[in-house]
Design a protein around this motif. Structure first.
Motif, PDB file in Angstrom:
ATOM      1  N   ARG B 142     -18.380 -42.122  20.723  1.00  0.00           N
ATOM      2  CA  ARG B 142     -19.211 -43.308  20.453  1.00  0.00           C
ATOM      3  C   ARG B 142     -20.697 -42.933  20.461  1.00  0.00           C
ATOM      4  NH1 ARG B 142     -18.404 -46.852  17.638  1.00  0.00           N
ATOM      5  NH2 ARG B 142     -20.488 -46.422  16.959  1.00  0.00           N
ATOM      6  N   GLU B 143     -21.061 -42.132  21.472  1.00  0.00           N
ATOM      7  CA  GLU B 143     -22.461 -41.723  21.622  1.00  0.00           C
ATOM      8  C   GLU B 143     -22.919 -40.868  20.433  1.00  0.00           C
ATOM      9  OE1 GLU B 143     -24.517 -42.745  23.694  1.00  0.00           O
ATOM     10  OE2 GLU B 143     -26.094 -41.280  24.041  1.00  0.00           O
ATOM     11  N   ASN B 144     -22.043 -39.955  20.020  1.00  0.00           N
ATOM     12  CA  ASN B 144     -22.405 -39.089  18.884  1.00  0.00           C
ATOM     13  C   ASN B 144     -22.643 -39.917  17.622  1.00  0.00           C
ATOM     14  OD1 ASN B 144     -22.311 -36.793  20.391  1.00  0.00           O
ATOM     15  ND2 ASN B 144     -20.201 -36.282  19.849  1.00  0.00           N
ATOM     16  N   ILE B 145     -21.816 -40.936  17.426  1.00  0.00           N
ATOM     17  CA  ILE B 145     -22.012 -41.785  16.240  1.00  0.00           C
ATOM     18  C   ILE B 145     -23.309 -42.586  16.391  1.00  0.00           C
ATOM     19  CG2 ILE B 145     -21.097 -43.750  14.923  1.00  0.00           C
ATOM     20  CD1 ILE B 145     -18.272 -42.716  15.608  1.00  0.00           C
ATOM     21  N   ASP B 146     -23.511 -43.157  17.585  1.00  0.00           N
ATOM     22  CA  ASP B 146     -24.683 -44.019  17.784  1.00  0.00           C
ATOM     23  C   ASP B 146     -26.000 -43.257  17.696  1.00  0.00           C
ATOM     24  OD1 ASP B 146     -23.192 -46.256  18.015  1.00  0.00           O
ATOM     25  OD2 ASP B 146     -23.207 -46.335  20.204  1.00  0.00           O
ATOM     26  N   THR B 147     -25.970 -41.972  18.016  1.00  0.00           N
ATOM     27  CA  THR B 147     -27.227 -41.213  18.001  1.00  0.00           C
ATOM     28  C   THR B 147     -27.437 -40.459  16.686  1.00  0.00           C
ATOM     29  OG1 THR B 147     -26.155 -39.382  19.144  1.00  0.00           O
ATOM     30  CG2 THR B 147     -27.375 -40.930  20.502  1.00  0.00           C
ATOM     31  N   SER B 148     -26.499 -40.586  15.761  1.00  0.00           N
ATOM     32  CA  SER B 148     -26.691 -39.988  14.431  1.00  0.00           C
ATOM     33  C   SER B 148     -26.777 -41.134  13.426  1.00  0.00           C
ATOM     34  CB  SER B 148     -25.521 -39.065  14.089  1.00  0.00           C
ATOM     35  OG  SER B 148     -25.434 -38.898  12.702  1.00  0.00           O
ATOM     36  N   LEU B 149     -27.947 -41.352  12.879  1.00  0.00           N
ATOM     37  CA  LEU B 149     -28.116 -42.522  12.016  1.00  0.00           C
ATOM     38  C   LEU B 149     -27.281 -42.425  10.738  1.00  0.00           C
ATOM     39  CD1 LEU B 149     -31.898 -43.372  12.461  1.00  0.00           C
ATOM     40  CD2 LEU B 149     -29.915 -44.154  13.745  1.00  0.00           C
ATOM     41  N   SER B 150     -27.000 -41.212  10.279  1.00  0.00           N
ATOM     42  CA  SER B 150     -26.147 -41.090   9.089  1.00  0.00           C
ATOM     43  C   SER B 150     -24.726 -41.557   9.440  1.00  0.00           C
ATOM     44  CB  SER B 150     -26.148 -39.657   8.558  1.00  0.00           C
ATOM     45  OG  SER B 150     -25.765 -38.757   9.563  1.00  0.00           O
ATOM     46  N   SER B 151     -24.172 -41.074  10.573  1.00  0.00           N
ATOM     47  CA  SER B 151     -22.813 -41.478  10.969  1.00  0.00           C
ATOM     48  C   SER B 151     -22.757 -42.970  11.256  1.00  0.00           C
ATOM     49  CB  SER B 151     -22.375 -40.746  12.240  1.00  0.00           C
ATOM     50  OG  SER B 151     -22.496 -39.371  12.080  1.00  0.00           O
ATOM     51  N   LYS B 152     -23.776 -43.454  11.936  1.00  0.00           N
ATOM     52  CA  LYS B 152     -23.796 -44.875  12.314  1.00  0.00           C
ATOM     53  C   LYS B 152     -23.835 -45.755  11.061  1.00  0.00           C
ATOM     54  CE  LYS B 152     -26.564 -47.842  15.314  1.00  0.00           C
ATOM     55  NZ  LYS B 152     -26.567 -47.915  16.749  1.00  0.00           N
ATOM     56  N   SER B 153     -24.641 -45.353  10.073  1.00  0.00           N
ATOM     57  CA  SER B 153     -24.739 -46.171   8.863  1.00  0.00           C
ATOM     58  C   SER B 153     -23.415 -46.165   8.102  1.00  0.00           C
ATOM     59  CB  SER B 153     -25.894 -45.690   7.969  1.00  0.00           C
ATOM     60  OG  SER B 153     -25.705 -44.357   7.577  1.00  0.00           O
ATOM     61  N   ILE B 154     -22.744 -45.019   8.087  1.00  0.00           N
ATOM     62  CA  ILE B 154     -21.456 -44.948   7.369  1.00  0.00           C
ATOM     63  C   ILE B 154     -20.404 -45.788   8.096  1.00  0.00           C
ATOM     64  CG2 ILE B 154     -19.551 -43.381   6.762  1.00  0.00           C
ATOM     65  CD1 ILE B 154     -21.827 -41.282   6.152  1.00  0.00           C
ATOM     66  N   GLU B 155     -20.367 -45.679   9.430  1.00  0.00           N
ATOM     67  CA  GLU B 155     -19.411 -46.491  10.201  1.00  0.00           C
ATOM     68  C   GLU B 155     -19.667 -47.982   9.964  1.00  0.00           C
ATOM     69  OE1 GLU B 155     -19.901 -46.950  14.434  1.00  0.00           O
ATOM     70  OE2 GLU B 155     -17.745 -46.895  14.740  1.00  0.00           O
ATOM     71  N   ASN B 156     -20.920 -48.381  10.065  1.00  0.00           N
ATOM     72  CA  ASN B 156     -21.247 -49.798   9.887  1.00  0.00           C
ATOM     73  C   ASN B 156     -20.870 -50.277   8.484  1.00  0.00           C
ATOM     74  OD1 ASN B 156     -22.256 -49.744  12.426  1.00  0.00           O
ATOM     75  ND2 ASN B 156     -24.411 -49.924  11.871  1.00  0.00           N
ATOM     76  N   ALA B 157     -21.173 -49.470   7.478  1.00  0.00           N
ATOM     77  CA  ALA B 157     -20.876 -49.856   6.094  1.00  0.00           C
ATOM     78  C   ALA B 157     -19.374 -50.035   5.898  1.00  0.00           C
ATOM     79  CB  ALA B 157     -21.408 -48.797   5.127  1.00  0.00           C
ATOM     80  N   ILE B 158     -18.587 -49.122   6.444  1.00  0.00           N
ATOM     81  CA  ILE B 158     -17.126 -49.206   6.272  1.00  0.00           C
ATOM     82  C   ILE B 158     -16.562 -50.387   7.052  1.00  0.00           C
ATOM     83  CG2 ILE B 158     -14.957 -48.024   6.873  1.00  0.00           C
ATOM     84  CD1 ILE B 158     -16.311 -45.419   5.928  1.00  0.00           C
ATOM     85  N   ASN B 159     -17.013 -50.572   8.289  1.00  0.00           N
ATOM     86  CA  ASN B 159     -16.487 -51.683   9.091  1.00  0.00           C
ATOM     87  C   ASN B 159     -16.846 -53.047   8.492  1.00  0.00           C
ATOM     88  OD1 ASN B 159     -15.117 -50.227  10.994  1.00  0.00           O
ATOM     89  ND2 ASN B 159     -16.846 -50.083  12.389  1.00  0.00           N
ATOM     90  N   LEU B 160     -18.035 -53.133   7.903  1.00  0.00           N
ATOM     91  CA  LEU B 160     -18.447 -54.408   7.306  1.00  0.00           C
ATOM     92  C   LEU B 160     -17.817 -54.625   5.935  1.00  0.00           C
ATOM     93  CD1 LEU B 160     -22.269 -54.392   8.086  1.00  0.00           C
ATOM     94  CD2 LEU B 160     -20.673 -56.199   8.729  1.00  0.00           C
ATOM     95  N   GLY B 161     -17.834 -53.561   5.132  1.00  0.00           N
ATOM     96  CA  GLY B 161     -17.461 -53.707   3.721  1.00  0.00           C
ATOM     97  C   GLY B 161     -15.974 -53.624   3.462  1.00  0.00           C
TER      98      GLY B 161
END
Lengths: 428, 420
Positions: B142-161
């Motif tokens: 979770r921390e690795n995703i939250d501290t990498s803006l590229s990973s976080k943006s991809i996760e958010n885009a997939i979860n939302l879209g």
């Protein structure tokens, strides 16, 4: 070419220093169809004040010039070097760090054509105000991207705690301000000083014909007129033996605390032992991984006391005249962790059984690297940068590790000369 | 010029509950083995992920993980890896092990290495200590995703879209899931895949059928079938989802998601070429040319796709002030795929695929990856790919444009601006 047998793995590498000074190392592999080529200049971000031997005037540049130059090297008159190689079906890239810049070519087809082209584009500087400005915008974005990267920021903050003056503290890209201030003159000065065969080496591994490759290298380089301006002198940065900060805390956008502990060990600690840098490095690697790595008693205590879900990562680096031994972990139980670590630091030791176990692990990886053109290329290049050459007797050295020597080295490590850096959540 | 071609003797041994595929060659100093376990995916897949997280943090035969790692160091760094992924509607657990050819060690080494692998995977020990380790590792993910803006943006885009996509199932590391995870969840995850999965074991290296006997003496699998139809068909949105999460950062991270319509009918190789030309060809791709080379807007811009999940994704990061311009140029790059693909771009993509094909036989892991893709997932083999490349045209590639439908535009960044 000089033929060098690698002991213990029945492999051979070939070496020749050309008349123009370029050191060429080749490792032909029988069973693969790929190749890995790396052309390295011993010029990285550390080198910001330099001159040719005998010159009275020093040349000074901002940080980030080595990296900027790496970007510009791919520009040719009217086309991009990287496009040419991509069109041939191969991979090309480059990277810059503190002490070198490396141009990479790999693939499976069109080897001879692209080998010649790699040499051609690296030795054909082409800078215009247009290309410089175009790259400046791209590098600015690259720098900003890295400033947003928490791990990257932590890495540089660790270096800033270890060193007071050493340039490993400074961003390879330079700051955005550095990037904005770099001029064509800075780039030209750096190119003219460091991009010459006598300051470079070429490593080629994979499905290659050694003689044919050497012919291509020689005939391609014969088209260039390399001036012999003598040896390059880089200004030494005075760096203290003691770590700059024994403890520092950095706040960033994290939820879990990251802790890094770095030992600063100048070469001078060990001069009485009369060991080579390579031998010392090998021994220090064993000492640090056995005491603090994934299979250490320290790691067992971390697991049993539920201090962190994973073992610490441990590595030893050579930076200028220092060995830096680093132990890193991610856990919010940072105080317990540091208390436990301090206990183990005061009792650093090794036993025969641990050495044998760790040696087996290192040997397994060492042998298997010879199957992979990229891995072995990386090993050769790292050895040249760290130790000046590639040693063919590593297996023999691994099989003859001397526990008495390890104990002498342990005694010489200053167990108090380390820096603790914590990355903690930002206060809201 | 093409690389060397080497024949590798291939053999399948059916052991009833599983099949062993031996690819014999004496080219390399290692032996590579993969146990491929596949089953239908479900909403509880996170339990399987958790049960095999990282390096599988439990075994009855070792008092601690460290004791196990020490054994692996003695075995010349022979350690298993556990990789879980979704391939369309399937969940795949791939257990890998790479070890030295016994001729560098001793005769008994092969036996010891394989026994070690099965000793671990057959004897899990999910207790309180293991649960805490697993939760800690999940929090680190979770921390690795939250501290990498590229990973976080991809996760958010997939979860939302595309929340119902198999791709979204991989992003399960959320605080409530982690906190509620129990020992019985871990046992359930382990048992679900070990009881229900269809199993194939692939081995490449200097081995003979002796290895099959060693495997058979240790393996405990059930016989199961798995459906051949594992394409996920993603619902198409009526209106494009546009979402901007403001975040205090130097750059804005942009993710654009497209549906690939009729993904079960699109040709694999055409799609690969399309993706190469759009966003996966170093400095030559349309995205890089438009965003980086011509406009210096970014350092990196790329595309990637999942054929079995029917999704194509574009990612870049740019200065906060350049988001609108970047979106225009992303759109332009995709539009150019409709009628502005050049012969040179097609040739470049073909050459890169040829180079990849020639690379397949250069190590045992790659030999097996390719074999698994061909045998289990219907990919074309090397010869089929090379022969198809001779006849593929720009028109074949341009047609893929008609299968794309934009689904989501997601942006992370842009500074706080008083918003959140």
């Amino acid at each position: 070419m000089e033929k060098i047998s690698i002991l213990g793995v029945k492999e051979t590498i070939y070496k020749e220093v050309l008349d123009n000074g370029l050191e060429v190392i080749m490792y032909p592999m029988k069973n693969v169809s790929d190749f890995s080529v790396k052309l390295t200049t011993k010029y990285g971000n550390d080198y910001v004040k330099f001159k040719h031997e005998g010159d009275s005037k020093w040349i000074e540049t901002p940080f980030g010039v080595a990296h900027f130059l790496e970007h510009l090297t791919f520009h040719m008159d009217g086309y991009e070097a990287m496009d040419v190689i991509t069109k041939d079906g191969n991979y090309s890239n480059a990277y810059t760090n503190s002490d070198c810049t490396t141009y990479v070519l790999s693939g499976t087809i069109n080897y001879e054509k692209d080998l010649a082209f790699l040499l051609k584009y690296v030795f054909t500087p082409y800078y215009t105000s247009e290309t410089v400005e175009k790259e400046r915008g791209i590098i600015r974005e690259e720098a900003k991207r890295s400033f947003d990267n928490v791990d990257n920021q932590f890495y540089y903050n660790c270096k800033k705690a270890i060193y007071k003056n050493n340039h490993h503290r400074d961003y390879v890209t330079g700051s955005v301000e550095d990037v904005d201030n770099i001029t064509i003159d800075d780039i030209t000065n750096a190119y003219n000083t460091f991009y010459k065969p006598s300051n470079m080496f070429l490593v080629i591994c994979g499905s290659i014909d050694v003689d044919k490759s050497l012919d291509i290298i020689k005939s391609t380089l014969n088209e260039f007129d390399f001036k012999n301006e003598g040896k390059v002198v880089v200004e030494d940065v005075d760096e203290q033996v003691e770590v700059y900060k024994h403890e520092s805390i950095i706040e960033d956008k994290v939820n879990i605390i990251k802790t890094s502990v770095s030992f600063k060990m100048p070469f001078s600690y060990f001069s009485s032992l009369k060991l080579s840098t390579r031998d010392l490095y090998r021994y220090l690697h064993f000492i640090f991984t056995i005491n603090f790595g994934a299979t250490s008693d320290f790691a067992i205590d971390i697991e049993n006391n539920n201090i962190a879900p994973s073992s610490p990562s441990v590595y030893v680096e050579i930076e200028d005249n220092f060995f830096i031994g680093t132990i890193e972990i991610t856990t919010n139980k940072d105080k317990e962790y540091i208390e436990l670590l301090k206990k183990y630091i005061s009792n650093i030791s090794v036993d025969e059984q641990s050495i044998i176990r760790k040696r087996n692990s290192v040997i397994g990886n060492y042998i298997m690297h010879f199957d992979d053109s990229n891995d072995v290329n990386h090993d050769i290049g790292s050895d040249i940068l760290m130790f000046g050459d590639y040693a063919p007797d590593e297996m023999e050295k691994l099989n003859n590790l001397d526990i008495n020597m390890i104990n002498k080295i342990i005694k010489l490590i200053d167990k108090n000369n380390y820096s603790i850096i914590k990355l903690v959540p930002k206060k809201k | 010029m093409k690389g060397k071609r080497v024949n590798m003797e291939s053999k399948i041994i059916d052991k009833g509950s599983y099949k062993v595929h031996l690819i014999k060659n004496d080219k390399f100093k290692d032996i590579q083995m993969y146990i491929v376990m596949r089953m239908e995916c479900s909403n509880d897949d996170y339990k399987v992920f958790a049960a095999f997280l990282g390096d599988f943090a439990s075994s009855k035969y070792f008092n601690s993980n460290i004791e196990r790692y020490r054994k692996e160091e003695e075995l010349y760094d022979t350690k298993p890896s556990f990789n879980i992924s979704h391939v369309g509607k399937l969940l795949e657990l791939r257990i890998g092990m790479n070890f030295l050819n016994p001729k560098y060690v001793n005769e008994e080494f092969l036996n010891k290495a394989i026994e070690h692998l099965f000793m671990i995977i057959n004897n899990p020990n999910y207790d309180d200590k293991c649960l805490e380790i697993v939760k800690g590792k999940l929090r680190n993910i979770r921390e690795n995703i939250d501290t990498s803006l590229s990973s976080k943006s991809i996760e958010n885009a997939i979860n939302l879209g595309i929340p119902d996509s198999p791709l979204a199932k991989s992003f399960f590391c959320k605080e409530d899931v982690i906190n509620n995870l129990s020992i019985s969840d871990l046992n359930e995850g382990y048992n679900r895949i070990f009881k229900n999965a269809n199993v194939h074991i692939y081995v490449a290296g200097d081995v003979d059928e002796k290895i099959v006997n060693i495997i058979d003496n240790n393996a405990k699998f059930n016989k199961n079938k798995v459906s051949d139809n594992f394409y996920h068909i993603e619902d198409v949105r009526k209106n494009v989802l546009k979402h901007h999460d403001f975040y205090d950062s130097n750059q804005s991270h942009i993710v654009v998601i497209y549906n690939i319509l009729n993904n079960d009918k699109v040709n694999n190789i055409d799609l690969q070429i399309f993706d190469y030309i759009l966003g996966d060809l170093s400095l030559s791709s349309k995205l890089i040319v438009n965003l980086r080379v011509k406009n210096s807007l970014c350092y990196n811009a790329n595309s990637s796709y999942s054929k079995y999940s029917g999704i194509l994704k574009i990612y870049t990061s740019v200065d906060n002030n350049n988001v609108d311009r970047a979106l225009e140029l992303i759109n332009l790059s995709v539009e150019e795929m409709k009628n502005k693909i050049t012969e040179e771009e097609l040739l470049t993509a073909k050459n890169n695929i040829i180079s990849e094909c020639e690379d397949i036989d250069n190590n045992n892991a790659s030999v097996l990856f390719n074999k698994i893709n061909v045998d289990l997932y219907g990919y074309e083999d090397k010869d089929e790919v090379l022969s198809y490349l001779d006849k593929v045209s720009i028109n074949d590639i341009s047609k893929i444009f008609n299968n794309l439908k934009i689904n989501t535009i997601y942006i992370l960044g842009g500074g706080n601006n008083g918003k959140n």
